[in-house]
Design an enzyme around this catalytic site. Structure first.
Site, short mmCIF file in Angstrom:
data_model
loop_
_atom_site.label_atom_id
_atom_site.label_comp_id
_atom_site.label_asym_id
_atom_site.label_seq_id
_atom_site.Cartn_x
_atom_site.Cartn_y
_atom_site.Cartn_z
N ILE A 5 -4.12 4.44 0.68
CA ILE A 5 -4.62 4.82 2.26
C ILE A 5 -5.99 5.52 2.26
O ILE A 5 -6.68 5.56 2.98
CB ILE A 5 -3.54 5.30 2.99
N TYR A 26 0.73 -1.20 -0.05
CA TYR A 26 0.15 0.27 -0.13
C TYR A 26 0.83 1.20 0.05
O TYR A 26 2.06 1.20 0.30
CB TYR A 26 -0.96 0.08 1.07
N CYS A 27 0.23 2.40 -0.41
CA CYS A 27 0.95 3.58 -0.49
C CYS A 27 -0.24 4.43 -0.15
O CYS A 27 -1.39 4.38 0.10
CB CYS A 27 1.58 3.88 -1.64
N THR A 28 0.06 5.98 -0.29
CA THR A 28 -0.99 7.17 -0.01
C THR A 28 -2.13 7.02 -0.88
O THR A 28 -3.22 7.17 -0.41
CB THR A 28 -0.19 8.38 -0.16
N GLY A 67 -1.91 5.08 -4.07
CA GLY A 67 -2.07 4.15 -5.14
C GLY A 67 -0.90 4.10 -6.15
O GLY A 67 -0.27 3.12 -6.46
#
Ligand SMILES: [Zn+2]
Ligand SMILES: [Zn+2]
Length: 314
Positions: free
Chosen positions: A211, A181-183, A185
């Site tokens: 997220i 995951y990241c901020t 995508g």
């Protein structure tokens, strides 16, 4: 209260002439009076723009009408219009839309991990066994104030160091199902491709919409703390958990400060008491340097209450 909106978006799409798109974007954003930051490359577009509801609506319509930029998943946040979130409008053409530091053709989104919706990602974590690991695709300072439960956080401060981290820790991913995951995508699209191309993990998945989208559906889910963002808000609360600690006294805290010493400019977590004592510097050393006027002071940044963020627009 007067509200405005921040749009966060990206699209990986082949752009033959990023320079021409840059000129069009500049014209469009200027006409709509938007501020923000947009990066273009032959691999696509990555943007954050800020304006009124009408201005940002018009921007989304113009983007959707363009042959290259239809069907973009725009993530939005309502914010207090009294603050400045971006220092003007910055539009750049670069080699990549996120700085992974690798050839966009060799490590492309075509090799990326399988997309999981927030609900599917949530379920995958709920069901996770010994062979599943959750991997943070961001920098350690971002994860310091908010992360998924039990996630592995690479000890990196720049995205371009992610491939090196993978190379040095291949065994960690051997035969594992990796949930990345990241901020929002964008970083996972190519970071997951890099991991997949190593051929060591059993399967690589990526959280669609990052997220941001997960927090909209699961504000009290497996993600705890704040979602770090790259504008003046710095970090947007998802729930009340405080993951960070003051770099000076170790008190539970998740407020970032930039050292007032312009030559240091360290981005650190500092509790109100320590920040006050050291007058917005990161250490006794910087405090002395600033007090004795041996170094220039950084312009002070306005603190912004991000409490309005992440309320979906219906
Ligand atoms: Zn402290
Ligand atoms: Zn400092």
């Amino acid at each position: 209260m007067n509200t405005k909106r921040i749009l966060l978006y990206y699209k990986y799409v082949s752009i033959a002439d990023p320079q021409a798109i840059m000129l069009w974007q500049r014209e469009l954003c200027t006409a709509l009076n938007l501020s923000g930051r947009i990066v273009l490359a032959t691999e696509g577009i990555n943007g954050t723009v800020y304006g009124t509801i009408e201005q940002t609506n018009a921007y989304m319509v113009a983007m959707n009408d363009h042959e290259l930029f239809g069907n973009i998943d725009f993530k939005d946040s309502l914010v207090n219009a009294e603050h400045e979130y971006f220092p003007g409008l910055q539009i750049k053409v670069k080699d990549e839309i996120t700085n992974l530091g690798l050839d966009v053709n060799e490590v492309s989104t075509a090799h990326g991990g399988k997309h999981l919706s927030p609900a599917a990602f949530h379920e995958a974590i709920a069901q996770a066994g010994q062979n599943t690991i959750v991997l943070d695709g961001r920098n350690q300072y971002e994860a310091a104030v908010g992360a998924f439960k039990d996630a592995i956080v690479p000890p990196i401060d720049h995205f371009r160091d992610f491939p090196g981290y993978i190379d040095q820790n291949l065994d960690l991913f051997k035969d594992k199902e990796v949930l990345m995951y990241c901020t929002g995508g964008i970083r996972c699209e190519r970071a997951s491709a890099y991991l997949k191309l190593k051929g060591i993990a059993k399967e690589v998945y990526q959280l669609e919409g990052g997220i941001h989208r997960y927090a909209e559906q699961f504000p009290d889910g497996f993600f705890r703390g704040k979602n770090y963002v790259f504008d003046a808000r710095i970090a947007v609360p998802v729930n009340d958990d405080i993951l960070g600690t003051c770099a000076l006294c170790s008190t539970s805290c998740d407020e970032f400060t930039n050292c007032l010493n312009a030559k240091c400019n360290k981005h650190f977590i500092g509790c109100p008491a320590c920040v006050k004592t050291l007058e917005n510097t990161c250490s006794e050393v910087c405090f002395q340097l600033v007090t004795e006027e041996k170094v220039p002071k950084r312009p002070m940044r306005q603190r912004i209450d991000p409490s309005l963020n992440n309320q979906p627009i219906l």
